[in-house]
Scaffold this active site. Structure first.
Site, PDB file in Angstrom:
ATOM      1  N   SER A  46       0.822  -1.220   0.000  1.00  0.00           N
ATOM      2  CA  SER A  46       0.000   0.000   0.000  1.00  0.00           C
ATOM      3  C   SER A  46       0.854   1.269   0.000  1.00  0.00           C
ATOM      4  O   SER A  46       0.547   2.232  -0.705  1.00  0.00           O
ATOM      5  CB  SER A  46      -0.929   0.012   1.221  1.00  0.00           C
ATOM      6  OG  SER A  46      -1.881  -1.007   1.084  1.00  0.00           O
ATOM      7  N   LYS A  53     -10.218  -5.078  10.983  1.00  0.00           N
ATOM      8  CA  LYS A  53     -11.317  -4.523  10.169  1.00  0.00           C
ATOM      9  C   LYS A  53     -12.674  -4.556  10.862  1.00  0.00           C
ATOM     10  O   LYS A  53     -13.551  -3.756  10.549  1.00  0.00           O
ATOM     11  CB  LYS A  53     -11.406  -5.271   8.829  1.00  0.00           C
ATOM     12  CG  LYS A  53     -10.241  -4.951   7.915  1.00  0.00           C
ATOM     13  CD  LYS A  53     -10.332  -5.613   6.573  1.00  0.00           C
ATOM     14  CE  LYS A  53      -9.066  -5.280   5.796  1.00  0.00           C
ATOM     15  NZ  LYS A  53      -9.128  -5.638   4.400  1.00  0.00           N
ATOM     16  N   GLY A  78     -12.499 -18.286   5.234  1.00  0.00           N
ATOM     17  CA  GLY A  78     -12.347 -17.276   6.277  1.00  0.00           C
ATOM     18  C   GLY A  78     -13.676 -16.588   6.551  1.00  0.00           C
ATOM     19  O   GLY A  78     -14.606 -16.635   5.725  1.00  0.00           O
ATOM     20  N   ALA A 104     -12.288  -9.210   5.428  1.00  0.00           N
ATOM     21  CA  ALA A 104     -12.253  -9.327   3.962  1.00  0.00           C
ATOM     22  C   ALA A 104     -13.320 -10.301   3.484  1.00  0.00           C
ATOM     23  O   ALA A 104     -13.991 -10.056   2.465  1.00  0.00           O
ATOM     24  CB  ALA A 104     -10.864  -9.784   3.518  1.00  0.00           C
ATOM     25  N   THR A 132     -14.116 -23.035  12.329  1.00  0.00           N
ATOM     26  CA  THR A 132     -15.165 -23.271  13.334  1.00  0.00           C
ATOM     27  C   THR A 132     -16.532 -22.969  12.698  1.00  0.00           C
ATOM     28  O   THR A 132     -17.188 -21.986  13.061  1.00  0.00           O
ATOM     29  CB  THR A 132     -14.949 -22.356  14.558  1.00  0.00           C
ATOM     30  OG1 THR A 132     -14.872 -20.988  14.088  1.00  0.00           O
ATOM     31  CG2 THR A 132     -13.693 -22.716  15.318  1.00  0.00           C
ATOM     32  N   GLU A 153     -19.354 -24.130  13.086  1.00  0.00           N
ATOM     33  CA  GLU A 153     -20.484 -24.121  14.025  1.00  0.00           C
ATOM     34  C   GLU A 153     -20.721 -22.726  14.611  1.00  0.00           C
ATOM     35  O   GLU A 153     -21.802 -22.433  15.107  1.00  0.00           O
ATOM     36  CB  GLU A 153     -20.265 -25.168  15.145  1.00  0.00           C
ATOM     37  CG  GLU A 153     -19.081 -24.931  16.087  1.00  0.00           C
ATOM     38  CD  GLU A 153     -17.705 -25.298  15.492  1.00  0.00           C
ATOM     39  OE1 GLU A 153     -17.635 -25.686  14.311  1.00  0.00           O
ATOM     40  OE2 GLU A 153     -16.704 -25.156  16.227  1.00  0.00           O
TER      41      GLU A 153
HETATM   42  P1  NAP Z   1      -9.007 -11.205   9.446  1.00  0.00           P
HETATM   43  O1  NAP Z   1     -10.111 -10.228   9.733  1.00  0.00           O
HETATM   44  O2  NAP Z   1      -7.948 -11.425  10.443  1.00  0.00           O
HETATM   45  O3  NAP Z   1      -9.738 -12.590   9.071  1.00  0.00           O
HETATM   46  C1  NAP Z   1      -9.082 -13.669   8.513  1.00  0.00           C
HETATM   47  C2  NAP Z   1      -9.974 -14.911   8.623  1.00  0.00           C
HETATM   48  O4  NAP Z   1      -9.191 -15.974   8.125  1.00  0.00           O
HETATM   49  C3  NAP Z   1     -10.357 -15.255  10.047  1.00  0.00           C
HETATM   50  O5  NAP Z   1     -11.621 -14.746  10.349  1.00  0.00           O
HETATM   51  C4  NAP Z   1     -10.314 -16.760  10.085  1.00  0.00           C
HETATM   52  O6  NAP Z   1     -11.603 -17.349   9.801  1.00  0.00           O
HETATM   53  C5  NAP Z   1      -9.376 -17.118   8.942  1.00  0.00           C
HETATM   54  N1  NAP Z   1      -8.041 -17.493   9.459  1.00  0.00           N
HETATM   55  C6  NAP Z   1      -7.206 -16.738  10.212  1.00  0.00           C
HETATM   56  N2  NAP Z   1      -6.082 -17.430  10.501  1.00  0.00           N
HETATM   57  C7  NAP Z   1      -6.226 -18.644   9.921  1.00  0.00           C
HETATM   58  C8  NAP Z   1      -5.417 -19.823   9.872  1.00  0.00           C
HETATM   59  N3  NAP Z   1      -4.222 -19.883  10.480  1.00  0.00           N
HETATM   60  N4  NAP Z   1      -5.882 -20.886   9.168  1.00  0.00           N
HETATM   61  C9  NAP Z   1      -7.079 -20.837   8.536  1.00  0.00           C
HETATM   62  N5  NAP Z   1      -7.895 -19.744   8.564  1.00  0.00           N
HETATM   63  C10 NAP Z   1      -7.461 -18.678   9.242  1.00  0.00           C
HETATM   64  O7  NAP Z   1      -8.249 -10.776   8.107  1.00  0.00           O
HETATM   65  P2  NAP Z   1      -8.840  -9.938   6.875  1.00  0.00           P
HETATM   66  O8  NAP Z   1      -8.658  -8.504   7.141  1.00  0.00           O
HETATM   67  O9  NAP Z   1     -10.194 -10.464   6.578  1.00  0.00           O
HETATM   68  O10 NAP Z   1      -7.811 -10.318   5.690  1.00  0.00           O
HETATM   69  C11 NAP Z   1      -7.703 -11.641   5.221  1.00  0.00           C
HETATM   70  C12 NAP Z   1      -6.690 -11.695   4.069  1.00  0.00           C
HETATM   71  O11 NAP Z   1      -7.185 -11.008   2.926  1.00  0.00           O
HETATM   72  C13 NAP Z   1      -5.334 -11.071   4.388  1.00  0.00           C
HETATM   73  O12 NAP Z   1      -4.316 -11.854   3.823  1.00  0.00           O
HETATM   74  C14 NAP Z   1      -5.405  -9.721   3.701  1.00  0.00           C
HETATM   75  O13 NAP Z   1      -4.124  -9.227   3.366  1.00  0.00           O
HETATM   76  C15 NAP Z   1      -6.197 -10.092   2.465  1.00  0.00           C
HETATM   77  N6  NAP Z   1      -6.866  -8.930   1.867  1.00  0.00           N
HETATM   78  C16 NAP Z   1      -6.456  -8.517   0.633  1.00  0.00           C
HETATM   79  C17 NAP Z   1      -7.097  -7.434   0.053  1.00  0.00           C
HETATM   80  C18 NAP Z   1      -6.684  -6.959  -1.312  1.00  0.00           C
HETATM   81  O14 NAP Z   1      -6.998  -5.822  -1.671  1.00  0.00           O
HETATM   82  N7  NAP Z   1      -6.028  -7.782  -2.106  1.00  0.00           N
HETATM   83  C19 NAP Z   1      -8.130  -6.766   0.716  1.00  0.00           C
HETATM   84  C20 NAP Z   1      -8.523  -7.241   1.966  1.00  0.00           C
HETATM   85  C21 NAP Z   1      -7.865  -8.318   2.546  1.00  0.00           C
HETATM   86  P3  NAP Z   1     -12.113 -18.629  10.680  1.00  0.00           P
HETATM   87  O15 NAP Z   1     -11.694 -18.365  12.086  1.00  0.00           O
HETATM   88  O16 NAP Z   1     -13.600 -18.621  10.495  1.00  0.00           O
HETATM   89  O17 NAP Z   1     -11.461 -19.841  10.084  1.00  0.00           O
END
Ligand code: NAP
Length: 246
Positions: A16, A64, A122, A126, A147, A149
């Protein structure tokens, strides 16, 4: 001076700053800055905004959703999604927006793949933006969670691995798994048998690295793949439009 930033827990993967510095250079905005600010928690958010005289900032993993109670106002879209990735600071008031959803929607509209069903890996910020955009496009979706459930409309990874994707299917990786520096991990094992998957579109929101290991595995099975770079640029440009209006 106009000060913009990205906040998140770990930011070494992020493009970014480079994106905005190139934009400011192109526009001749020598008094604009965009910095990366790693935070362990949001406890000092307001003090940081005031001390650094921040005009606007982006929000990434894992804040977020948890940032929402700390904001003064939400755009209708951010409220509906339940996640914020762009904040405007207006007279000390913090106003949350979501530019991930329209950016993702645009990238799907730009792709030529006809999608009949989709799975979102996830359930974080995002993933919620992706779900909102897919809903707007009329594409059915389910979340995939560790998870299931605990979430509505969610299946587990073991269930995902049993599907054969005969219908044109989109899988969006909206987890941080596979992102720099953990580049040798995938959120779930794609079938390793020799069954081609030309009906699969694997979209990884990660852009560092590109391709991710998951994208490489999917491509080896004949799937269409896409990284998160186009979405990153689009959500950043939409953030910039919002900041300029203030
Ligand atoms: P977040 O709020 O932390 O959520 C990530 C989700 O992924 C969690 O809710 C969890 O879901 C799951 N997760 C987390 N750690 C995990 C693990 N070790 N194994 C399996 N699942 C896991 O993150 P976010 O802000 O949504 O971002 C997620 C990703 O998208 C990041 O890599 C971010 O850089 C990317 N992103 C990219 C863009 C872009 O413009 N390209 C925009 C937004 C986000 P569960 O607990 O339900 O499994």
């Amino acid at each position: 001076m106009k000060n913009y930033a990205l906040i998140g827990r770990r930011l070494s993967h992020s493009y970014s700053q480079r994106h905005f510095e190139e934009l400011f250079l192109r526009l001749g905005l020598t008094d604009h800055s965009y910095t990366l600010h790693e935070m362990e928690s949001l406890d000092s958010l307001r003090r940081w905004v005031a001390d650094e005289q921040i005009n606007g900032f982006n929000v990434t993993v894992p804040f977020k959703q948890t940032i929402i109670p700390l904001l003064d106002e939400l755009s209708p879209e951010a409220k509906a999604i339940g996640a914020v990735n762009c904040v405007v600071v207006n007279d000390g008031r913090l106003i949350g927006h979501n530019t991930d959803a329209p950016a993702f929607r645009q990238t799907i509209q730009n792709s030529a793949f006809k999608i009949q069903h989709s799975f979102i890996l996830g359930t974080g910020g995002a993933a919620r933006a992706v779900a909102y955009a897919l809903g707007q496009l009329g594409i059915p979706y389910a979340f995939v969670s560790r998870t299931p459930e605990n979430h509505e409309n969610a299946i587990g990874y073991s269930q995902l691995s049993t599907l054969n994707f005969q219908l044109p299917t989109l899988i969006v990786n909206a987890t941080p798994v596979g992102m720099y520096p953990d580049t040798d991990r995938t959120p779930f094992p794609l079938p390793t048998t020799h069954c081609p998957l030309p009906t699969l579109f694997l979209y990884d929101l990660t852009y560092n690295p590109s391709p991710t290991l998951l994208m490489r595995q999917a491509a080896a099975l004949g799937a269409k793949t896409k990284d998160g770079l186009e979405m990153l640029r689009l959500q950043a440009d939409l953030s910039w439009q919002i900041w300029q209006q203030n």
